[in-house]
Design a protein around this motif. Structure first.
Motif, mmCIF file in Angstrom:
data_model
loop_
_atom_site.group_PDB
_atom_site.id
_atom_site.type_symbol
_atom_site.label_atom_id
_atom_site.label_comp_id
_atom_site.label_asym_id
_atom_site.label_seq_id
_atom_site.Cartn_x
_atom_site.Cartn_y
_atom_site.Cartn_z
ATOM 1 N N ARG A 56 0.693 -1.332 0.045
ATOM 2 C CA ARG A 56 0.087 -0.176 -0.038
ATOM 3 C C ARG A 56 0.920 1.179 0.187
ATOM 4 O O ARG A 56 0.599 2.245 -0.796
ATOM 5 C CB ARG A 56 -1.038 0.008 1.130
ATOM 6 C CG ARG A 56 -1.761 1.347 1.424
ATOM 7 C CD ARG A 56 -2.324 1.350 2.866
ATOM 8 N NE ARG A 56 -2.830 2.424 3.104
ATOM 9 C CZ ARG A 56 -2.319 3.424 4.100
ATOM 10 N NH1 ARG A 56 -1.081 2.980 4.719
ATOM 11 N NH2 ARG A 56 -2.887 4.503 4.168
ATOM 12 N N HIS A 57 2.018 1.209 0.856
ATOM 13 C CA HIS A 57 2.767 2.395 1.051
ATOM 14 C C HIS A 57 3.587 2.664 -0.479
ATOM 15 O O HIS A 57 3.823 3.772 -0.831
ATOM 16 C CB HIS A 57 3.763 2.359 1.969
ATOM 17 C CG HIS A 57 3.368 2.634 3.355
ATOM 18 N ND1 HIS A 57 2.805 3.864 3.662
ATOM 19 C CD2 HIS A 57 2.982 1.839 4.460
ATOM 20 C CE1 HIS A 57 2.473 4.007 5.024
ATOM 21 N NE2 HIS A 57 2.592 2.727 5.482
ATOM 22 N N MET A 58 3.910 1.510 -1.103
ATOM 23 C CA MET A 58 4.795 1.567 -2.141
ATOM 24 C C MET A 58 3.696 2.008 -3.399
ATOM 25 O O MET A 58 4.041 3.090 -4.073
ATOM 26 C CB MET A 58 5.148 0.222 -2.644
ATOM 27 C CG MET A 58 6.350 -0.047 -1.830
ATOM 28 S SD MET A 58 7.366 -1.749 -1.982
ATOM 29 C CE MET A 58 7.807 -1.353 -3.784
ATOM 30 N N MET A 59 2.603 1.751 -3.509
ATOM 31 C CA MET A 59 1.547 2.249 -4.222
ATOM 32 C C MET A 59 1.294 3.506 -4.204
ATOM 33 O O MET A 59 1.219 4.299 -5.051
ATOM 34 C CB MET A 59 0.411 1.418 -4.414
ATOM 35 C CG MET A 59 0.627 -0.165 -4.777
ATOM 36 S SD MET A 59 -0.801 -1.094 -4.704
ATOM 37 C CE MET A 59 -1.908 -0.427 -6.026
ATOM 38 N N MET A 60 1.294 4.070 -3.152
ATOM 39 C CA MET A 60 1.055 5.430 -2.777
ATOM 40 C C MET A 60 2.329 6.455 -3.303
ATOM 41 O O MET A 60 2.220 7.323 -3.521
ATOM 42 C CB MET A 60 0.635 5.711 -1.174
ATOM 43 C CG MET A 60 -0.885 5.261 -0.971
ATOM 44 S SD MET A 60 -1.334 5.611 0.470
ATOM 45 C CE MET A 60 -1.935 7.167 0.201
ATOM 46 N N ASP A 61 3.445 5.840 -2.901
ATOM 47 C CA ASP A 61 4.709 6.444 -3.140
ATOM 48 C C ASP A 61 4.877 6.794 -4.542
ATOM 49 O O ASP A 61 5.400 7.562 -5.105
ATOM 50 C CB ASP A 61 5.915 5.746 -2.484
ATOM 51 C CG ASP A 61 5.978 5.816 -1.033
ATOM 52 O OD1 ASP A 61 5.287 6.989 -0.569
ATOM 53 O OD2 ASP A 61 6.697 5.257 -0.463
ATOM 54 N N PHE A 62 4.524 5.653 -5.247
ATOM 55 C CA PHE A 62 4.629 5.654 -6.757
ATOM 56 C C PHE A 62 3.474 6.228 -7.609
ATOM 57 O O PHE A 62 3.342 6.383 -8.640
ATOM 58 C CB PHE A 62 4.792 4.119 -7.599
ATOM 59 C CG PHE A 62 6.198 3.775 -7.263
ATOM 60 C CD1 PHE A 62 7.451 4.435 -7.204
ATOM 61 C CD2 PHE A 62 6.175 2.622 -6.542
ATOM 62 C CE1 PHE A 62 8.426 3.992 -7.101
ATOM 63 C CE2 PHE A 62 7.611 2.016 -6.227
ATOM 64 C CZ PHE A 62 8.635 2.733 -6.557
ATOM 65 N N ASN A 63 2.702 6.906 -6.845
ATOM 66 C CA ASN A 63 1.332 7.698 -7.229
ATOM 67 C C ASN A 63 0.267 6.889 -8.050
ATOM 68 O O ASN A 63 -0.307 7.164 -8.933
ATOM 69 C CB ASN A 63 1.736 9.001 -7.995
ATOM 70 C CG ASN A 63 0.531 10.063 -7.892
ATOM 71 O OD1 ASN A 63 -0.465 9.694 -7.139
ATOM 72 N ND2 ASN A 63 0.788 10.949 -8.501
ATOM 73 N N LEU A 64 0.281 5.466 -7.769
ATOM 74 C CA LEU A 64 -0.646 4.690 -8.376
ATOM 75 C C LEU A 64 -1.806 4.754 -7.884
ATOM 76 O O LEU A 64 -3.066 4.325 -8.576
ATOM 77 C CB LEU A 64 -0.143 2.972 -8.344
ATOM 78 C CG LEU A 64 1.370 2.895 -8.936
ATOM 79 C CD1 LEU A 64 1.570 1.363 -8.788
ATOM 80 C CD2 LEU A 64 1.292 3.093 -10.455
ATOM 81 N N LEU A 65 -2.130 5.182 -6.562
ATOM 82 C CA LEU A 65 -3.468 5.183 -5.939
ATOM 83 C C LEU A 65 -4.108 6.474 -5.718
ATOM 84 O O LEU A 65 -5.094 6.887 -5.715
ATOM 85 C CB LEU A 65 -3.239 4.531 -4.763
ATOM 86 C CG LEU A 65 -3.226 3.104 -4.399
ATOM 87 C CD1 LEU A 65 -3.104 2.674 -2.892
ATOM 88 C CD2 LEU A 65 -4.343 2.363 -5.239
ATOM 89 N N GLY A 66 -2.897 7.417 -5.671
ATOM 90 C CA GLY A 66 -3.522 8.764 -5.380
ATOM 91 C C GLY A 66 -2.915 9.352 -4.047
ATOM 92 O O GLY A 66 -2.619 8.195 -3.298
ATOM 93 N N VAL A 67 -3.026 10.457 -3.645
ATOM 94 C CA VAL A 67 -2.409 10.833 -2.501
ATOM 95 C C VAL A 67 -3.583 11.621 -1.764
ATOM 96 O O VAL A 67 -3.216 12.735 -1.213
ATOM 97 C CB VAL A 67 -1.183 11.657 -2.672
ATOM 98 C CG1 VAL A 67 -0.432 11.872 -1.309
ATOM 99 C CG2 VAL A 67 -0.318 11.054 -3.534
#
Length: 125
Positions: free
Chosen positions: A86-97
């Motif tokens: 989850r953290h990595m997906m948020m860091d790579f902006n795959l989920l949004g911030v």
């Protein structure tokens, strides 16, 4: 000039958002995994030392206390992995911030960790 600062913080009245709880639990699970690594390496070394050591390790692994220990470490590992993804997906902006996506992804991470924790309990016992 006297500043109006709190003298004593009452932690029971403070509210932690779900994203903060998810982040704190991610760190706690990482520490648990790191500390348990020493126990597992000790058991591996003991089991490889002699046939008697292997029998002692197999006796230790059959106890309910150690099964609970293994289950708790597997549960911490499942949460740490799901929250780390989850953290990595948020860091790579795959989920949004955004805050809404952060809350929703934390809920999904908790749900996945609970399912994996139940499965690891079935596997251990």
């Amino acid at each position: 000039m006297k500043k109006k600062r709190p003298v004593n913080l009452n932690l029971s009245t403070m509210y932690f958002p779900l994203t903060a709880i998810a982040s704190i639990l991610h760190r706690i699970s990482g520490v648990m995994i790191f500390l348990s690594l020493g126990v597992f390496l000790w058991l591996l070394g003991l089991s490889l030392s002699s046939p008697d050591g292997f029998l002692r390790v197999s006796y230790i692994l059959d106890s309910y206390i150690f099964k609970f220990f293994i289950w708790s470490i597997l549960s911490a590992l499942s949460y740490h992995i799901s929250s780390g993804i989850r953290h990595m997906m948020m860091d790579f902006n795959l989920l949004g911030v955004t805050l809404q996506i952060g809350k929703f992804s934390a809920q999904i991470s908790f749900f996945i960790a609970i399912i994996l924790s139940i499965l690891s309990g079935v596997f251990v016992w």
